[in-house]
Enzyme design. Structure first.
Site, PDB file in Angstrom:
ATOM      1  N   ASP A 169       0.860  -1.189   0.000  1.00  0.00           N
ATOM      2  CA  ASP A 169       0.000   0.000   0.000  1.00  0.00           C
ATOM      3  C   ASP A 169       0.892   1.234   0.000  1.00  0.00           C
ATOM      4  O   ASP A 169       2.075   1.166   0.342  1.00  0.00           O
ATOM      5  CB  ASP A 169      -0.911   0.014   1.236  1.00  0.00           C
ATOM      6  CG  ASP A 169      -1.855   1.221   1.244  1.00  0.00           C
ATOM      7  OD1 ASP A 169      -2.449   1.515   0.185  1.00  0.00           O
ATOM      8  OD2 ASP A 169      -1.990   1.873   2.283  1.00  0.00           O
ATOM      9  N   SER A 170       0.281   2.375  -0.318  1.00  0.00           N
ATOM     10  CA  SER A 170       1.022   3.630  -0.263  1.00  0.00           C
ATOM     11  C   SER A 170       1.425   3.953   1.179  1.00  0.00           C
ATOM     12  O   SER A 170       2.362   4.717   1.397  1.00  0.00           O
ATOM     13  CB  SER A 170       0.162   4.756  -0.818  1.00  0.00           C
ATOM     14  OG  SER A 170      -1.025   4.850  -0.049  1.00  0.00           O
ATOM     15  N   GLU A 198      -3.341   9.057   7.703  1.00  0.00           N
ATOM     16  CA  GLU A 198      -1.869   9.001   7.739  1.00  0.00           C
ATOM     17  C   GLU A 198      -1.320   9.857   8.880  1.00  0.00           C
ATOM     18  O   GLU A 198      -0.247   9.598   9.402  1.00  0.00           O
ATOM     19  CB  GLU A 198      -1.269   9.467   6.399  1.00  0.00           C
ATOM     20  CG  GLU A 198      -1.427   8.470   5.267  1.00  0.00           C
ATOM     21  CD  GLU A 198      -0.473   7.270   5.359  1.00  0.00           C
ATOM     22  OE1 GLU A 198       0.725   7.456   5.597  1.00  0.00           O
ATOM     23  OE2 GLU A 198      -0.954   6.126   5.204  1.00  0.00           O
ATOM     24  N   HIS A 242      -7.574   2.869   3.435  1.00  0.00           N
ATOM     25  CA  HIS A 242      -7.394   3.672   4.654  1.00  0.00           C
ATOM     26  C   HIS A 242      -8.733   3.904   5.384  1.00  0.00           C
ATOM     27  O   HIS A 242      -8.747   4.198   6.571  1.00  0.00           O
ATOM     28  CB  HIS A 242      -6.828   5.053   4.319  1.00  0.00           C
ATOM     29  CG  HIS A 242      -5.357   5.085   4.026  1.00  0.00           C
ATOM     30  ND1 HIS A 242      -4.799   4.461   2.948  1.00  0.00           N
ATOM     31  CD2 HIS A 242      -4.332   5.686   4.692  1.00  0.00           C
ATOM     32  CE1 HIS A 242      -3.491   4.693   2.941  1.00  0.00           C
ATOM     33  NE2 HIS A 242      -3.186   5.439   3.995  1.00  0.00           N
ATOM     34  N   CYS A 273     -11.217   2.726  -0.521  1.00  0.00           N
ATOM     35  CA  CYS A 273      -9.847   3.087  -0.171  1.00  0.00           C
ATOM     36  C   CYS A 273      -9.527   2.336   1.113  1.00  0.00           C
ATOM     37  O   CYS A 273     -10.319   2.348   2.055  1.00  0.00           O
ATOM     38  CB  CYS A 273      -9.729   4.589   0.045  1.00  0.00           C
ATOM     39  SG  CYS A 273      -8.133   5.080   0.734  1.00  0.00           S
ATOM     40  N   CYS A 297      -4.369  -1.527  -2.131  1.00  0.00           N
ATOM     41  CA  CYS A 297      -4.529  -0.094  -2.349  1.00  0.00           C
ATOM     42  C   CYS A 297      -5.407   0.069  -3.579  1.00  0.00           C
ATOM     43  O   CYS A 297      -5.084  -0.453  -4.652  1.00  0.00           O
ATOM     44  CB  CYS A 297      -3.147   0.519  -2.589  1.00  0.00           C
ATOM     45  SG  CYS A 297      -3.184   2.267  -3.037  1.00  0.00           S
TER      46      CYS A 297
END
Ligand code: DGL
Length: 279
Positions: free
Chosen positions: A16-17, A164, A200, A198, A79
């Site tokens: 993932d990012s 994040e 996240h 997403c 992701c």
């Protein structure tokens, strides 16, 4: 490059990012605790969601190549942005050249496959990064599998930065969640299913539910991705033989390992010790 890739069995790669893919890793490990996993978060270059197609593709390919070099034969792009913008090119153009026996799988298809069991009205909402929404991948995949469904998307550029930066349960997050959920549900009041497009976003779930009417189902992806991966491995014994079974997980990040370890421990509810790598 093929000549340099290790041929011995290895862990399942999860990319993932940043931290979002941990929500997928958690579900995959819950369903298949016997395997070894290698998680890579490109935290130094997150978020990906506002980046161009070319850049997301380039970054994702670098990550996949690194995971292959570190022994993975099977890599999950945990992701949506990378699945939307890079997966097809990697599968069609890069894998045949790198090593046609390795596999890279994404998170969008398994989510879309599960939709008809969840939605009654056939009106689907997607919340996702600007990159995923602009790529139109969800709408295209849904049109292929469920042509009768109506799809509306809402880009949520602030949601990944909230996660994040550990602000996902702060009062500031309410503003952005209410705004985006409100836009989506006003756009099509018949929506009865909202995909969290997403990885996240499950961290924002308590807030998302606060701004969603009770009759609307909010759909995180983890369990669908995990069961689709389990099916894939069952249907492909040759791949199962190339995944090691030691129940370990190793964590790699492109940013500070201390920061990653702290945040990942919150995501996963266990102690994490990350290592830094450069892509
Ligand atoms: N977790 C990624 C996704 O599922 C998002 C990330 C980003 O913007 O970096 O789309």
């Amino acid at each position: 490059m093929n000549g340099q890739l290790p041929t011995a069995p290895g862990p399942i790669g999860v990319f993932d990012s940043g931290y979002g893919g941990l929500t997928i890793l958690r579900q995959i490990r819950g369903m298949m605790p016997q395997y070894d996993y290698l998680y890579l978060g490109d935290n130094a270059r997150a978020p990906y969601g506002t980046r161009s197609f070319e850049v997301v593709y380039e970054f994702t390919l670098q990550a996949v190549c690194r995971l292959f070099e570190m022994g993975c034969h099977l890599v999950i792009l945990a992701c949506n942005t990378a699945s939307a913008k890079a997966l097809r090119s990697i599968q069609q153009n890069d894998l045949p050249r790198l090593d046609p026996t390795r596999r890279v799988l994404g998170v969008i298809r398994p989510t879309v496959e599960a939709l008809d069991a969840v939605s009654r009205t056939g009106h689907i909402g997607i919340v996702a990064t600007p990159g995923t929404i602009r790529s139109n991948t969800y709408a295209l995949e849904i049109a292929k599998l469920h042509p009768e469904m109506q799809v509306s998307g809402e880009a949520c550029p602030m949601w990944v930065p909230l996660v994040e930066n550990n602000e996902y349960d702060s009062p500031g997050a309410d503003y952005f969640v209410e705004k985006r959920m409100g836009n989506l549900l006003r756009h099509d009041p018949q929506i009865d299913t909202v995909i969290l497009g997403c990885t996240h976003y499950p961290l924002l779930l308590p807030k998302i539910l606060q701004y969603t009417p009770r009759e609307v189902t909010v759909m995180p992806q983890g369990e669908y991705v995990a069961s689709s991966l389990r099916d894939y491995i069952q249907r492909h014994p040759e791949m199962a033989a190339r995944v090691t079974q030691g129940s370990t997980t190793r964590f790699l990040t492109t940013e500070q390992p201390e920061q990653f370890s702290q945040s990942a421990a919150i995501f996963l509810g266990e102690a994490v010790e990350a290592e830094r790598i450069q892509l």
